[in-house]
Design a protein around this motif. Structure first.
Motif, PDB file in Angstrom:
ATOM      1  N   GLN A  34      47.250  17.600  21.094  1.00 56.49           N
ATOM      2  CA  GLN A  34      48.695  17.450  20.965  1.00 56.49           C
ATOM      3  C   GLN A  34      49.298  18.078  22.211  1.00 56.49           C
ATOM      4  N   GLY A  39      48.892  28.286  18.555  1.00 55.51           N
ATOM      5  CA  GLY A  39      48.345  27.598  19.720  1.00 55.51           C
ATOM      6  C   GLY A  39      46.960  27.010  19.525  1.00 55.51           C
ATOM      7  N   LEU A  40      46.338  27.313  18.390  1.00 51.58           N
ATOM      8  CA  LEU A  40      44.985  26.796  18.125  1.00 51.58           C
ATOM      9  C   LEU A  40      44.942  25.840  16.946  1.00 51.58           C
ATOM     10  N   GLY A  41      46.041  25.709  16.231  1.00 51.56           N
ATOM     11  CA  GLY A  41      46.049  24.847  15.059  1.00 51.56           C
ATOM     12  C   GLY A  41      45.206  25.429  13.935  1.00 51.56           C
ATOM     13  N   LEU A  42      44.634  24.552  13.128  1.00 48.11           N
ATOM     14  CA  LEU A  42      43.768  24.970  12.037  1.00 48.11           C
ATOM     15  C   LEU A  42      42.320  24.710  12.434  1.00 48.11           C
ATOM     16  N   PHE A  46      51.319  18.908  12.733  1.00 47.96           N
ATOM     17  CA  PHE A  46      49.903  18.886  13.090  1.00 47.96           C
ATOM     18  C   PHE A  46      49.343  17.483  12.917  1.00 47.96           C
ATOM     19  N   HIS A  63      53.697  21.296  22.979  1.00 45.99           N
ATOM     20  CA  HIS A  63      53.501  22.489  22.176  1.00 45.99           C
ATOM     21  C   HIS A  63      54.798  22.948  21.527  1.00 45.99           C
ATOM     22  N   GLU A  69      56.604  22.897  12.107  1.00 42.92           N
ATOM     23  CA  GLU A  69      55.442  22.692  12.972  1.00 42.92           C
ATOM     24  C   GLU A  69      54.686  21.470  12.458  1.00 42.92           C
ATOM     25  N   PHE A  71      41.942  19.367  13.328  1.00 38.97           N
ATOM     26  CA  PHE A  71      43.363  19.438  13.626  1.00 38.97           C
ATOM     27  C   PHE A  71      43.625  19.615  15.117  1.00 38.97           C
ATOM     28  N   GLY A  72      44.785  19.128  15.538  1.00 39.28           N
ATOM     29  CA  GLY A  72      45.294  19.479  16.848  1.00 39.28           C
ATOM     30  C   GLY A  72      45.921  20.863  16.800  1.00 39.28           C
ATOM     31  N   SER A  73      46.380  21.329  17.941  1.00 41.56           N
ATOM     32  CA  SER A  73      46.903  22.692  18.046  1.00 41.56           C
ATOM     33  C   SER A  73      48.324  22.835  17.508  1.00 41.56           C
ATOM     34  N   GLY A  74      48.958  21.719  17.198  1.00 40.42           N
ATOM     35  CA  GLY A  74      50.283  21.777  16.595  1.00 40.42           C
ATOM     36  C   GLY A  74      51.404  21.659  17.606  1.00 40.42           C
ATOM     37  N   GLN A 130      44.362  29.627  10.640  1.00 34.87           N
ATOM     38  CA  GLN A 130      45.427  29.078  11.467  1.00 34.87           C
ATOM     39  C   GLN A 130      45.899  30.158  12.420  1.00 34.87           C
TER      40      GLN A 130
END
Lengths: 115, 114
Positions: B6, A40-43, B90, B9, B88, B104-107, A37
């Motif tokens: 997503q 800005g990139l998520g998982l 996701f 941000h 956060e 997953f998306g970037s959150g 993780q």
């Protein structure tokens, strides 16, 4: 409750060291996963395993390997740690795939810093 | 391969405001959809999930999400946020066939101000 534990919450290693991250789940799940993780990139998926001694590459396997000798344990190995592997590493497990796909259960994460 | 976007941000809201977080995915086949939440210092945990049937799904803590197949979207909503919703969020997708690992998306970082 499903419990996924990871061997360390925080880890500091030096460039070139071999690093082992351990994950154990107590629910007899077939599937286990390693993600990293980053802000800005998520998982992002590194590797996963759907059975003992079975493994498949995820989206970013370079620089990593895994080991699954027992059903409950899934290890992530950084063969030669580099600074760009500084990240939060999350382990997850899930029951076998079925028509009603079950969720993944996550561990607390290991924050690895490579100096 | 599937992907998830997503677009928000970082979202800042006042307590009692309504929330909608966008999630769009790209995949040509049937999918399962998830929203996960990560509260500060805590594990990633499931908020809600969609497999099939009613496209409006309800999750924990008053959250809901609507699957709109024609728009490839699965937006998360809550009518009135609380300070404790600061976290956060996701969005994640997995196909019904093939590789079943989550993408997953970037959150989205949500900050709720009291």
């Amino acid at each position: 409750d499903v419990k996924v534990t990871q061997s360390s919450r925080y880890l500091v290693k030096r460039t070139g060291e071999k690093v082992f991250l351990e994950c154990v789940q107590d629910m007899d799940h077939e599937n286990m996963f390693w993600y990293r993780q980053d802000p800005g990139l998520g998982l992002r998926l590194i590797y996963f395993s759907y059975d003992v001694k079975m493994k498949e590459k995820g989206d970013i396997p370079e620089g990593y390997s895994v080991s699954r000798e027992k059903k409950e344990r899934f290890s992530l190995i950084l063969e030669s740690a580099s600074t760009n592997q500084t990240s939060m590493y999350l382990c997850a497990s899930s029951p076998p795939y079925s028509s009603s796909y079950n969720e993944q259960f996550f561990g607390p994460g290991t924050r690895l810093t490579v100096l | 391969a599937q992907s998830v976007s997503q677009h928000n941000h970082h979202v800042i809201l006042s307590e009692a405001a309504s929330l909608e977080l966008g999630c769009n995915y790209s995949y040509g086949g049937t999918v399962n959809l998830f929203w996960y939440v990560q509260y500060p210092g805590q594990h990633l945990q499931l908020l809600l999930k969609y497999f099939s049937g009613d496209p409006l799904v309800k999750g924990i803590k008053g959250f809901e999400a609507e699957f709109i197949k024609s728009k490839f979207s699965f937006n998360l909503r809550k009518p009135s946020v609380q300070w404790s919703d600061t976290a956060e969020y996701f969005c994640a997708v997995t196909p019904h066939t093939g590789r079943r690992a989550l993408t997953f998306g970037s959150g989205t970082r949500l900050q709720v101000q009291p």
